[in-house]
Write an enzyme that holds these catalytic residues in place. Structure first.
Site, PDB file in Angstrom:
ATOM      1  N   LYS A  13       0.837  -1.162   0.008  1.00  0.00           N
ATOM      2  CA  LYS A  13      -0.008  -0.011  -0.120  1.00  0.00           C
ATOM      3  C   LYS A  13       0.950   1.347  -0.063  1.00  0.00           C
ATOM      4  O   LYS A  13       0.666   2.059  -0.849  1.00  0.00           O
ATOM      5  CB  LYS A  13      -0.841   0.038   1.208  1.00  0.00           C
ATOM      6  CG  LYS A  13      -1.850  -1.112   1.411  1.00  0.00           C
ATOM      7  CD  LYS A  13      -2.640  -1.110   2.643  1.00  0.00           C
ATOM      8  CE  LYS A  13      -2.132  -1.327   3.951  1.00  0.00           C
ATOM      9  NZ  LYS A  13      -1.524  -2.788   3.930  1.00  0.00           N
ATOM     10  N   ARG A  86      -9.394   0.412   8.828  1.00  0.00           N
ATOM     11  CA  ARG A  86      -9.126  -1.185   9.109  1.00  0.00           C
ATOM     12  C   ARG A  86     -10.035  -1.923   9.644  1.00  0.00           C
ATOM     13  O   ARG A  86      -9.722  -2.899   9.971  1.00  0.00           O
ATOM     14  CB  ARG A  86      -7.746  -0.947   9.876  1.00  0.00           C
ATOM     15  CG  ARG A  86      -6.385  -0.926   9.022  1.00  0.00           C
ATOM     16  CD  ARG A  86      -5.274  -0.968  10.075  1.00  0.00           C
ATOM     17  NE  ARG A  86      -3.946  -1.491   9.536  1.00  0.00           N
ATOM     18  CZ  ARG A  86      -3.080  -0.939   9.061  1.00  0.00           C
ATOM     19  NH1 ARG A  86      -3.325   0.506   8.818  1.00  0.00           N
ATOM     20  NH2 ARG A  86      -1.957  -1.522   8.854  1.00  0.00           N
ATOM     21  N   ARG A 125      11.626  -6.540   5.269  1.00  0.00           N
ATOM     22  CA  ARG A 125      11.426  -5.067   5.109  1.00  0.00           C
ATOM     23  C   ARG A 125      12.524  -4.242   5.666  1.00  0.00           C
ATOM     24  O   ARG A 125      12.680  -4.429   7.132  1.00  0.00           O
ATOM     25  CB  ARG A 125      10.199  -4.681   5.273  1.00  0.00           C
ATOM     26  CG  ARG A 125       9.982  -3.040   5.285  1.00  0.00           C
ATOM     27  CD  ARG A 125       8.652  -2.556   5.059  1.00  0.00           C
ATOM     28  NE  ARG A 125       7.821  -2.876   6.196  1.00  0.00           N
ATOM     29  CZ  ARG A 125       6.203  -2.592   5.953  1.00  0.00           C
ATOM     30  NH1 ARG A 125       5.871  -2.228   5.106  1.00  0.00           N
ATOM     31  NH2 ARG A 125       5.501  -2.967   7.188  1.00  0.00           N
ATOM     32  N   ARG A 158      11.579  -2.029  11.039  1.00  0.00           N
ATOM     33  CA  ARG A 158      10.255  -1.427  12.103  1.00  0.00           C
ATOM     34  C   ARG A 158       9.974  -2.401  13.116  1.00  0.00           C
ATOM     35  O   ARG A 158      10.209  -3.548  13.086  1.00  0.00           O
ATOM     36  CB  ARG A 158       9.021  -1.425  11.028  1.00  0.00           C
ATOM     37  CG  ARG A 158       8.858  -0.007  10.330  1.00  0.00           C
ATOM     38  CD  ARG A 158       7.683  -0.150   9.544  1.00  0.00           C
ATOM     39  NE  ARG A 158       6.441  -0.618   9.995  1.00  0.00           N
ATOM     40  CZ  ARG A 158       5.276  -0.573   9.251  1.00  0.00           C
ATOM     41  NH1 ARG A 158       5.280   0.070   8.094  1.00  0.00           N
ATOM     42  NH2 ARG A 158       4.085  -1.033   9.881  1.00  0.00           N
ATOM     43  N   ARG A 169      -0.270  -9.373  13.421  1.00  0.00           N
ATOM     44  CA  ARG A 169      -0.663  -8.540  12.495  1.00  0.00           C
ATOM     45  C   ARG A 169      -1.412  -9.078  11.499  1.00  0.00           C
ATOM     46  O   ARG A 169      -2.659  -8.571  10.929  1.00  0.00           O
ATOM     47  CB  ARG A 169       0.324  -7.428  11.741  1.00  0.00           C
ATOM     48  CG  ARG A 169       0.858  -6.474  12.836  1.00  0.00           C
ATOM     49  CD  ARG A 169       2.229  -5.952  12.172  1.00  0.00           C
ATOM     50  NE  ARG A 169       2.165  -5.052  11.161  1.00  0.00           N
ATOM     51  CZ  ARG A 169       3.161  -4.920  10.460  1.00  0.00           C
ATOM     52  NH1 ARG A 169       4.234  -5.367  10.498  1.00  0.00           N
ATOM     53  NH2 ARG A 169       2.899  -4.135   9.223  1.00  0.00           N
TER      54      ARG A 169
HETATM   55  P1  AMP Z   1       0.924   0.252   8.712  1.00  0.00           P
HETATM   56  O1  AMP Z   1       2.077   1.341   8.636  1.00  0.00           O
HETATM   57  O2  AMP Z   1      -0.124   0.957   8.002  1.00  0.00           O
HETATM   58  O3  AMP Z   1       1.417  -1.056   8.643  1.00  0.00           O
HETATM   59  O4  AMP Z   1       0.350   0.562  10.223  1.00  0.00           O
HETATM   60  C1  AMP Z   1       1.251   0.107  11.317  1.00  0.00           C
HETATM   61  C2  AMP Z   1       0.354   0.151  12.590  1.00  0.00           C
HETATM   62  O5  AMP Z   1      -0.131   1.248  12.881  1.00  0.00           O
HETATM   63  C3  AMP Z   1      -0.598  -1.212  12.500  1.00  0.00           C
HETATM   64  O6  AMP Z   1      -0.197  -2.235  12.671  1.00  0.00           O
HETATM   65  C4  AMP Z   1      -1.502  -0.692  13.730  1.00  0.00           C
HETATM   66  O7  AMP Z   1      -1.074  -0.842  14.951  1.00  0.00           O
HETATM   67  C5  AMP Z   1      -1.586   0.925  13.519  1.00  0.00           C
HETATM   68  N1  AMP Z   1      -2.395   1.427  12.709  1.00  0.00           N
HETATM   69  C6  AMP Z   1      -2.348   2.000  11.539  1.00  0.00           C
HETATM   70  N2  AMP Z   1      -3.284   2.403  10.984  1.00  0.00           N
HETATM   71  C7  AMP Z   1      -4.536   2.049  11.913  1.00  0.00           C
HETATM   72  C8  AMP Z   1      -5.829   2.005  11.659  1.00  0.00           C
HETATM   73  N3  AMP Z   1      -6.553   2.797  10.761  1.00  0.00           N
HETATM   74  N4  AMP Z   1      -6.398   1.447  12.745  1.00  0.00           N
HETATM   75  C9  AMP Z   1      -5.879   0.956  13.992  1.00  0.00           C
HETATM   76  N5  AMP Z   1      -4.509   0.944  14.144  1.00  0.00           N
HETATM   77  C10 AMP Z   1      -3.803   1.538  12.942  1.00  0.00           C
END
Ligand code: AMP
Length: 212
Positions: A13, A86, A125, A158, A169
């Site tokens: 994404k 999400r 990553r 990360r 996740r």
């Molecule tokens: P990402 O960078 O999109 O993979 O997001 C990393 C982490 O941020 C996720 O595993 C969640 O812990 C948190 N996160 C990001 N977006 C959301 C969301 N819309 N709702 C809840 N947690 C989020």
């Protein structure tokens, strides 16, 4: 036009959004990036969010609504939502926020990638500490190990890309986020793209399904 991209962690994404930012002038609204910035700046939101993110869990909906509303309120360009919504509750909340700020999305693009590929992408990553560019120790190597090809910054993993957290996740995704596919099908906004292809091919497929 505004649209959202969703899919499992590691579907690409963020990578795809960045292409739309540099090539088509979109603004990327990534809740993950916003939360990581909040953690770096040690804000109250960042401190609260960290404990959920480090475990691979979703940050509670009510904590995110404020930053999402703020970024959309001040938005004066076409935007892509990356990582929001999400879950179904967030999808409903998003509709309300968009109505409040007089904006809408025209497509919800789902990136389909098999789970075996996701694990390899996530565990390998590496992200540049300085500019945020994303690499992979086996799938997208840098010229010099550990250093960013774009700015020479140090590459880091990360904290939620450790294998135990990755598994959590992926489960969280199946339970909470996968149901959004039906949600957006019912709204007539759903578009599906094969995310298990080269970056450029995926980019081109997305531009086609959103009629760009
Ligand atoms: P990402 O960078 O999109 O993979 O997001 C990393 C982490 O941020 C996720 O595993 C969640 O812990 C948190 N996160 C990001 N977006 C959301 C969301 N819309 N709702 C809840 N947690 C989020």
């Amino acid at each position: 036009m505004n649209f959202l991209v969703f899919g499992p962690p590691g579907a690409g994404k963020g990578t795809q959004c960045k292409l739309f930012v540099t090539r088509r002038g979109f603004v990327q609204v990534s809740t993950g990036d916003l939360l990581r910035e909040a953690i770096k700046s040690k804000t109250e939101l960042g401190n609260k969010a960290r404990e959920f993110m480090d475990k691979g869990l979703l940050v509670p909906d009510e904590l995110l609504l404020g930053i999402l509303t703020d970024s959309l309120k001040s938005m004066d360009k076409n935007f892509i939502l990356d990582g929001y919504p999400r879950n179904l509750n967030q999808a409903d909340a998003l509709e309300k926020v968009l109505a409040q700020v007089c904006k809408s999305i025209t497509a919800a693009v789902f990136l389909e990638v098999p789970s075996s590929v996701l694990e390899e992408r996530l565990s390998g990553r590496r992200v540049c500490e300085a500019c945020g560019a994303v690499f992979n120790i086996s799938l997208k190597k840098t010229r010099q190990e550990g250093l960013c090809d774009v700015c020479g910054g140090k590459l880091i993993q990360r904290s939620d890309d450790r294998i135990d957290v990755i598994k959590e996740r992926l489960q969280v995704y199946e339970k909470n986020t996968a149901p959004l596919r039906d949600y957006y099908k019912k709204k007539g906004l759903y578009k599906e793209v094969d995310g298990n292809k080269e970056e450029e091919q995926v980019y081109s497929s997305i531009t086609k399904v959103i009629n760009l």
